[in-house]
Design a protein around this motif. Structure first.
Motif, PDB file in Angstrom:
ATOM      1  N   SER A 243     155.873  40.187  99.203  1.00  0.00           N
ATOM      2  CA  SER A 243     154.716  40.362 100.084  1.00  0.00           C
ATOM      3  C   SER A 243     153.746  41.315  99.393  1.00  0.00           C
ATOM      4  O   SER A 243     154.105  41.993  98.427  1.00  0.00           O
ATOM      5  N   SER A 244     152.523  41.346  99.881  1.00  0.00           N
ATOM      6  CA  SER A 244     151.590  42.364  99.378  1.00  0.00           C
ATOM      7  C   SER A 244     151.014  43.100 100.569  1.00  0.00           C
ATOM      8  O   SER A 244     150.976  42.575 101.689  1.00  0.00           O
ATOM      9  N   GLU A 245     150.604  44.330 100.321  1.00  0.00           N
ATOM     10  CA  GLU A 245     150.099  45.156 101.422  1.00  0.00           C
ATOM     11  C   GLU A 245     148.925  44.490 102.121  1.00  0.00           C
ATOM     12  O   GLU A 245     148.800  44.544 103.343  1.00  0.00           O
ATOM     13  N   GLU A 246     148.077  43.835 101.352  1.00  0.00           N
ATOM     14  CA  GLU A 246     146.874  43.231 101.928  1.00  0.00           C
ATOM     15  C   GLU A 246     147.220  42.112 102.910  1.00  0.00           C
ATOM     16  O   GLU A 246     146.501  41.870 103.879  1.00  0.00           O
ATOM     17  N   ASP A 247     148.336  41.430 102.632  1.00  0.00           N
ATOM     18  CA  ASP A 247     148.685  40.279 103.465  1.00  0.00           C
ATOM     19  C   ASP A 247     149.595  40.631 104.634  1.00  0.00           C
ATOM     20  O   ASP A 247     150.162  39.752 105.282  1.00  0.00           O
ATOM     21  N   GLY A 248     149.761  41.886 104.902  1.00  0.00           N
ATOM     22  CA  GLY A 248     150.628  42.282 106.008  1.00  0.00           C
ATOM     23  C   GLY A 248     152.051  41.837 105.744  1.00  0.00           C
ATOM     24  O   GLY A 248     152.595  42.097 104.679  1.00  0.00           O
ATOM     25  N   ASN A 249     152.653  41.167 106.684  1.00  0.00           N
ATOM     26  CA  ASN A 249     154.055  40.781 106.532  1.00  0.00           C
ATOM     27  C   ASN A 249     154.235  39.409 105.900  1.00  0.00           C
ATOM     28  O   ASN A 249     155.357  38.952 105.727  1.00  0.00           O
ATOM     29  N   ARG A 250     153.157  38.732 105.596  1.00  0.00           N
ATOM     30  CA  ARG A 250     153.283  37.381 105.048  1.00  0.00           C
ATOM     31  C   ARG A 250     153.882  37.448 103.641  1.00  0.00           C
ATOM     32  O   ARG A 250     153.440  38.245 102.811  1.00  0.00           O
ATOM     33  N   THR A 251     154.886  36.643 103.422  1.00  0.00           N
ATOM     34  CA  THR A 251     155.508  36.643 102.097  1.00  0.00           C
ATOM     35  C   THR A 251     155.283  35.296 101.411  1.00  0.00           C
ATOM     36  O   THR A 251     155.038  34.283 102.077  1.00  0.00           O
ATOM     37  N   ILE A 252     155.357  35.336 100.107  1.00  0.00           N
ATOM     38  CA  ILE A 252     155.313  34.096  99.326  1.00  0.00           C
ATOM     39  C   ILE A 252     156.638  33.982  98.587  1.00  0.00           C
ATOM     40  O   ILE A 252     157.104  34.951  97.966  1.00  0.00           O
ATOM     41  N   GLY A 253     157.265  32.807  98.677  1.00  0.00           N
ATOM     42  CA  GLY A 253     158.546  32.602  98.011  1.00  0.00           C
ATOM     43  C   GLY A 253     158.362  31.920  96.661  1.00  0.00           C
ATOM     44  O   GLY A 253     157.609  30.956  96.537  1.00  0.00           O
ATOM     45  N   TYR A 254     159.043  32.471  95.672  1.00  0.00           N
ATOM     46  CA  TYR A 254     159.019  31.879  94.323  1.00  0.00           C
ATOM     47  C   TYR A 254     160.429  31.433  93.991  1.00  0.00           C
ATOM     48  O   TYR A 254     161.396  32.163  94.268  1.00  0.00           O
ATOM     49  N   ARG A 255     160.540  30.254  93.395  1.00  0.00           N
ATOM     50  CA  ARG A 255     161.863  29.849  92.927  1.00  0.00           C
ATOM     51  C   ARG A 255     162.352  30.875  91.910  1.00  0.00           C
ATOM     52  O   ARG A 255     161.558  31.420  91.137  1.00  0.00           O
ATOM     53  N   PHE A 256     163.670  31.091  91.903  1.00  0.00           N
ATOM     54  CA  PHE A 256     164.219  32.098  90.992  1.00  0.00           C
ATOM     55  C   PHE A 256     163.812  31.834  89.549  1.00  0.00           C
ATOM     56  O   PHE A 256     163.499  32.753  88.805  1.00  0.00           O
ATOM     57  N   ASP A 257     163.790  30.548  89.170  1.00  0.00           N
ATOM     58  CA  ASP A 257     163.452  30.260  87.769  1.00  0.00           C
ATOM     59  C   ASP A 257     161.947  30.312  87.504  1.00  0.00           C
ATOM     60  O   ASP A 257     161.519  30.093  86.369  1.00  0.00           O
ATOM     61  N   GLU A 258     161.167  30.604  88.530  1.00  0.00           N
ATOM     62  CA  GLU A 258     159.736  30.837  88.294  1.00  0.00           C
ATOM     63  C   GLU A 258     159.451  32.293  87.930  1.00  0.00           C
ATOM     64  O   GLU A 258     158.363  32.617  87.461  1.00  0.00           O
ATOM     65  N   LEU A 259     160.400  33.180  88.217  1.00  0.00           N
ATOM     66  CA  LEU A 259     160.173  34.596  87.928  1.00  0.00           C
ATOM     67  C   LEU A 259     160.145  34.823  86.421  1.00  0.00           C
ATOM     68  O   LEU A 259     160.633  34.002  85.649  1.00  0.00           O
ATOM     69  N   SER A 260     159.619  35.957  86.034  1.00  0.00           N
ATOM     70  CA  SER A 260     159.578  36.253  84.602  1.00  0.00           C
ATOM     71  C   SER A 260     161.001  36.529  84.102  1.00  0.00           C
ATOM     72  O   SER A 260     161.907  36.830  84.892  1.00  0.00           O
ATOM     73  N   ASP A 261     161.174  36.447  82.795  1.00  0.00           N
ATOM     74  CA  ASP A 261     162.484  36.725  82.203  1.00  0.00           C
ATOM     75  C   ASP A 261     162.968  38.116  82.611  1.00  0.00           C
ATOM     76  O   ASP A 261     164.120  38.313  83.002  1.00  0.00           O
ATOM     77  N   GLY A 262     162.076  39.078  82.501  1.00  0.00           N
ATOM     78  CA  GLY A 262     162.450  40.462  82.814  1.00  0.00           C
ATOM     79  C   GLY A 262     162.820  40.631  84.278  1.00  0.00           C
ATOM     80  O   GLY A 262     163.780  41.343  84.609  1.00  0.00           O
ATOM     81  N   GLN A 263     162.091  39.973  85.171  1.00  0.00           N
ATOM     82  CA  GLN A 263     162.427  40.076  86.598  1.00  0.00           C
ATOM     83  C   GLN A 263     163.817  39.508  86.872  1.00  0.00           C
ATOM     84  O   GLN A 263     164.602  40.092  87.618  1.00  0.00           O
ATOM     85  N   ARG A 264     164.103  38.369  86.248  1.00  0.00           N
ATOM     86  CA  ARG A 264     165.415  37.758  86.467  1.00  0.00           C
ATOM     87  C   ARG A 264     166.537  38.664  85.951  1.00  0.00           C
ATOM     88  O   ARG A 264     167.556  38.847  86.606  1.00  0.00           O
ATOM     89  N   VAL A 265     166.308  39.238  84.766  1.00  0.00           N
ATOM     90  CA  VAL A 265     167.350  40.102  84.202  1.00  0.00           C
ATOM     91  C   VAL A 265     167.567  41.320  85.099  1.00  0.00           C
ATOM     92  O   VAL A 265     168.713  41.706  85.393  1.00  0.00           O
ATOM     93  N   LEU A 266     166.491  41.916  85.574  1.00  0.00           N
ATOM     94  CA  LEU A 266     166.635  43.105  86.429  1.00  0.00           C
ATOM     95  C   LEU A 266     167.377  42.769  87.726  1.00  0.00           C
ATOM     96  O   LEU A 266     168.206  43.548  88.198  1.00  0.00           O
TER      97      LEU A 266
END
Lengths: 370, 179
Positions: A243-266
């Motif tokens: 989510s982002s602060e600007e969008d309040g509670n609205r979240t956006i879902g990303y498939r796990f394999d769409e995340l960056s390499d570093g995000q997945r590793v973390l």
């Protein structure tokens, strides 16, 4: 806790002994020094104890090239279950041919035998140390793996299950990770490519999933939650919601394999920390710092260090990263080195090392232990 | 994107001091992700020199950035054979030599000088009677001190330390600078 590893005649590891006396241990060395070979042989032993056949696991090319011996030997000492296990395995290779078999496999608990499997015959010993039956056994596999658990072999069963479930050997490679899973898997594979299936299994325990989520909210800006989305009858995809602060509670879902390499590793690194509350694990981590932002390495490392220091886990880490070297090397660092076509040798970091330069700089200059 | 901004810098000699300081700060309620530790990257025995060399620059950095960030600088250096006053002077002199003003009261820079060394405080936290002349044994695992630190912190908070070594009393006063 894995206290000792002895390996003979596996790649660069000849008459090689690593004694581990700290809950966290850093293995360093130049490329080709033989560090990853230690984890590779542990993986092979683990696979054997999980029931895979010798033929599927061990290769002729595993044998040390400059040796003539046709036997590969591994010894492990593991403390746990209120005692000390000693395990010995020797794999015999046929000359010229490509066939391999278990030459012998032995297990002791507190110096008392639990199993002696030699030349296709297994001598069993009960938990109360009385002599058990003798069986002919298929020597293309581990006798320990083949033995069903019974009331009188709980010590042996503990060892088998511990090696299978509580020894995690990982070199995270985000490239091959998928975003989908057909079913939950209790084991994270060596490259963590099945993370989504593993997380599906982990998330059956809601408390654990909640804890991992909480940790990740601290790590990632706007991290909200994981969600499995069903596709068709059996496939589900893992979505990571931000989510982002600007969008309040609205979240956006990303498939796990769409995340960056570093995000997945973390995410995987923190999920690994999350399971450490479920029992005592030995984590063998090959370059966990790969892909991870510099600012994120120390917070994860100190969290792992603390968990190990509290007796909740053991970690054996291979790394070339200055953050890890400067934090760990002077206290728990081990240097591995070898000459071309010569075996890997261990050198402890001496008290004199690094008086004038940071240890990572000594490594960078190739001056360590000179 | 990850979001880590370090706000608490621990400048110390070695891993034992780092574990001690970080564990105390976490027990005090500081967020572990905001802590950045800078211990001597050199081998054993080079720690105090590292702290003395790094101190002026870290003070400079603190001063230049504390307007925008809520920064804390936590420094640990063993007294060894020096008195508390002498060791503090060593640090102060590094500021003078670098052309920097002395540490101000309102600055969130705390200097902890265990005497003789951090093991004195650790063994005190483990309910031993200690003095500042003896050299107490190092722990085989640095984290072994952690179970005792929450109690030490609680005693510090409530001002009920029993017969603490004088250097730890100084430490309590320093703690007030950052709390």
């Amino acid at each position: 806790m894995l206290n000792r590893i002895y390996i003979d005649n596996f790649k660069s590891l000849v008459n090689f002994e690593l004694v581990i006396d700290k809950p966290i241990q850093l293995l360093m060395g130049a490329n080709g020094a033989g560090k990853s070979n230690i984890f590779e042989i542990l993986l092979k032993v683990q696979s054997l104890l999980e029931g895979k056949k010798v033929q599927e696991i061990f290769l002729f090319s595993d044998l040390t090239r400059w040796q003539n011996s046709l036997f590969l030997t591994i010894e492990l000492e593991i403390s746990g279950n209120n005692g000390l296990y000693k395990y010995e395995l020797s794999i015999g290779y046929e000359p010229e041919g490509r066939k391999k078999r278990v030459d012998h496999e032995r297990l002791w608990f507190n110096s008392k035998p639990l199993l002696n499997f030699e030349k296709g015959e297994a001598h069993l010993y009960r938990d109360d140390q009385s002599v058990g039956p003798v069986y002919p056994f298929d020597w293309s596999q581990s006798a320990i793996a083949a033995l069903p658990s019974r009331n009188d072999n709980k010590l042996l069963t503990w060892f088998k299950e511990h090696l299978s479930d509580n020894l995690i050997i990982i070199k995270i490679n985000p490239i091959n990770m998928t975003g989908e899973s057909e079913r939950g898997e209790a084991k994270l594979k060596a490259n963590a490519e099945n993370f989504v299936s593993w997380y599906s299994f982990l998330s059956e325990n809601q408390g654990r999933a909640f804890e991992i989520t909480q940790q990740l909210r601290d790590v990632f800006n706007g991290f909200s939650h994981f969600q499995f989305v069903q596709f068709g009858e059996s496939i589900k995809a893992l979505r990571v919601h931000f989510s982002s602060e600007e969008d309040g509670n609205r979240t956006i879902g990303y498939r796990f394999d769409e995340l960056s390499d570093g995000q997945r590793v973390l995410i995987i690194l923190y999920a690994l920390l999350g399971i450490l509350k479920d029992g005592f694990f030995t984590l063998c981590l090959d370059e966990p710092d790969n892909y991870v932002a510099l600012s994120e390495i120390q917070p994860w490392l100190t969290s792992l260090f603390d968990l190990c220091g509290e007796g909740k886990a053991q970690a054996i880490i291979i790394s070339h990263h200055p953050e890890l070297i400067n934090y760990l090397a002077s206290d728990v660092g081990v240097w591995l080195e070898r000459q071309s076509n010569r075996p890997t040798r261990i050198k402890r970091i001496s008290e004199e090392e690094g008086k004038d330069l940071p240890l990572s700089e000594l490594v960078a200059r190739g001056w360590i232990n000179d | 994107m990850t979001n880590r901004k370090a706000e608490i810098l621990i400048l110390c000699e070695d891993l034992q001091q780092e574990v001690f300081a970080r564990s105390c700060l976490i027990a005090y309620g500081f967020n572990r992700r905001k802590i950045r530790s800078l211990k001597s990257p050199k081998g054993k025995g080079a720690g105090s020199q590292f702290v003395l060399e790094s101190f002026p620059n870290e003070v400079r950095v603190y001063r230049s950035r504390s307007a925008n960030l809520a920064l804390f600088l936590v420094v640990l250096i063993d007294a060894d054979n020096y008195t508390h006053r002498e060791r503090l002077s060593h640090l102060e002199n590094t500021l003078i030599n670098a052309g920097l003003a002395p540490r101000m009261l309102e600055e969130k820079i705390a200097v902890f000088i265990p005497k003789r060394n951090i093991e004195t405080w650790i063994h005190y936290s483990m309910h031993e009677v200690v003095n500042e002349e003896n050299i107490y044994p190092k722990l085989s695992n640095q984290s072994d001190c952690k179970p005792y630190l929450e109690n030490l912190i609680a005693q510090c908070r409530e001002d009920r330390l029993i017969d603490p070594p004088p250097s730890l009393q100084h430490g309590r006063a320093e703690l007030r600078r950052i709390l």
